[in-house]
Design an enzyme around this catalytic site. Structure first.
Site, short mmCIF file in Angstrom:
data_model
loop_
_atom_site.label_atom_id
_atom_site.label_comp_id
_atom_site.label_asym_id
_atom_site.label_seq_id
_atom_site.Cartn_x
_atom_site.Cartn_y
_atom_site.Cartn_z
N TYR A 144 0.37 -1.21 0.02
CA TYR A 144 0.28 0.12 0.24
C TYR A 144 0.70 1.10 0.06
CZ TYR A 144 -3.28 3.42 1.52
OH TYR A 144 -3.61 5.33 1.94
N ARG A 151 1.27 7.11 -6.95
CA ARG A 151 0.15 7.66 -7.21
C ARG A 151 0.44 8.95 -6.82
NH1 ARG A 151 -5.26 7.12 -3.46
NH2 ARG A 151 -3.16 6.87 -2.27
N TYR A 204 0.19 13.52 5.45
CA TYR A 204 0.10 12.38 7.28
C TYR A 204 1.40 12.52 6.64
CZ TYR A 204 -4.35 9.52 6.54
OH TYR A 204 -5.26 9.32 6.50
N ARG A 217 -10.96 14.14 1.66
CA ARG A 217 -11.77 13.68 1.73
C ARG A 217 -13.12 13.74 1.52
NH1 ARG A 217 -9.10 10.44 5.18
NH2 ARG A 217 -6.89 12.11 6.62
N GLU A 324 -13.59 0.18 6.34
CA GLU A 324 -13.98 1.76 5.85
C GLU A 324 -15.00 1.56 5.30
OE1 GLU A 324 -9.98 2.26 3.56
OE2 GLU A 324 -11.48 2.94 2.11
#
Ligand code: 3EB
Length: 331
Positions: A144, A151, A204, A217, A324
């Site tokens: 991940y 990305r 983050y 978000r 999630e």
């Protein structure tokens, strides 16, 4: 244009009803995603994701349709459906294990951005990522995290503005090989909405990977004569930290607080009608399917206006997270 298709652009359809729904919306379907089910061969972008659906053993189809007529093209090896306002496409990357996910992800995004730019839909609005074995180690880094790195590189390489032009997103694990993604892009940008309870994902700290996850978000859109809010995969995270490891009930409560915060933030900014609860369609990813009934009771108590809930069993991108939830809200 059939009357039914003006009501909503997203429907969840049982296998037995799919043919009828596709016929009803003929010429207006942007794409079909089968979860635990195989879409029939169609001209439009289709994808099958081999992921168990908790309460529907035959699987479920996610069908995106639009009031404006759709045309389809092939570009960069992608089948792309478009209408006046938006573009829809699916991307599948096979199980070649010689390359890391950093490179596979960057290449998938490069093709996506190239198609969007060539066709004149430069704004990525919403993207879904299904990663095989999301926690596995790839040359000393979790898959991940490699995915997030690739990305980010692709956004920079394609000249995208982070954070002004980042999409709403979901990223979860699946148990069979192959990276599967699907995406919606627009001629016009959406308005990003961040969650006041959380640090933005793209900010983050480095413990979650050398590059943060490139997503907003939520994204607000004016579309089909109304306001829509596309809420990214939302989990039990406050600030940047996972909350309530191992406690699914408390994680569900925290996740619901995050969903409510996004809806309230959007309403306060005039991005989603403030006078009534929005109509809401939910997709819930559970690490363990047996928690479905408890989570469903909490959702139905906390959120008015729920039209659909689809339950998928998936690995969440942090090992301690047990669920999630993503949503599409309409004012
Ligand atoms: C989080 O808030 C939980 O990497 O695209 C949710 C939605 C999550 C999208 C992504 C990750 C992504 O960090 C995980």
């Amino acid at each position: 244009m059939p009357a039914a298709a003006t009501q909503a652009w997203l429907r969840y359809v049982r296998p037995a009803a799919l043919t009828q729904v596709l016929d009803d919306h003929s010429g207006h379907v942007l794409g079909v995603i089968g979860f635990g089910a195989q879409p029939p061969p169609k001209r439009v972008p289709c994808l099958s994701i081999d992921m168990p659906v908790a309460d529907m053993p035959d699987g479920v189809f996610e069908v995106w349709a639009a009031p404006a007529a759709v045309r389809v093209e092939l570009l960069e090896g992608l089948r792309v459906a478009m209408n006046d306002g938006m573009l829809f496409t699916c991307i599948e990357i096979g199980g070649d294990d010689t390359e890391t996910f950093e490179h596979r992800t960057a290449d998938a995004y490069r093709r996506l951005f190239a198609s969007m730019d060539a066709l004149g839909y430069p704004h990525l609005l919403r993207i879904w990522h299904y990663l095989p074995h999301i926690h596995c180690d790839e040359q000393g880094m979790e898959r991940y995290k490699r995915f997030s790195l690739g990305r980010h590189e692709a956004f920079v390489a394609a000249g995208r503005d982070i954070p002004a032009d980042v999409p709403a997103a979901s990223a979860v694990g699946k148990r069979t090989p192959g990276l599967a993604m699907y995406a919606i892009a627009g001629r016009l940008p959406g308005t990003p909405v961040e969650n006041p309870r959380q640090i933005s994902a793209y900010s983050y700290p480095a413990q979650y990977g050398p590059r943060g996850p490139t997503f907003a978000r939520a994204l607000s859109l004016g579309l089909h004569g109304g306001r829509h809010l596309l809420i990214s995969g939302t989990a039990s995270i406050v600030g940047h930290e996972s909350r309530h490891p191992g406690d699914i009930a408390a994680q569900a409560d925290e996740t619901i607080r995050n969903l409510r915060a996004l809806i309230e933030e959007s309403q306060a900014r005039g991005l989603l009608g403030a006078d009534a609860e929005p109509r809401t369609q939910l997709k819930v990813y559970l690490r363990h399917a047996d928690s479905r009934q408890m989570v469903e009771a909490k959702l139905r108590e906390a959120l008015g206006g729920i039209d659909d809930i689809v339950w998928l069993q998936a690995d969440i991108c942090r090992e301690e997270l047990l669920l999630e939830i993503e949503a599409v809200c309409a004012a």
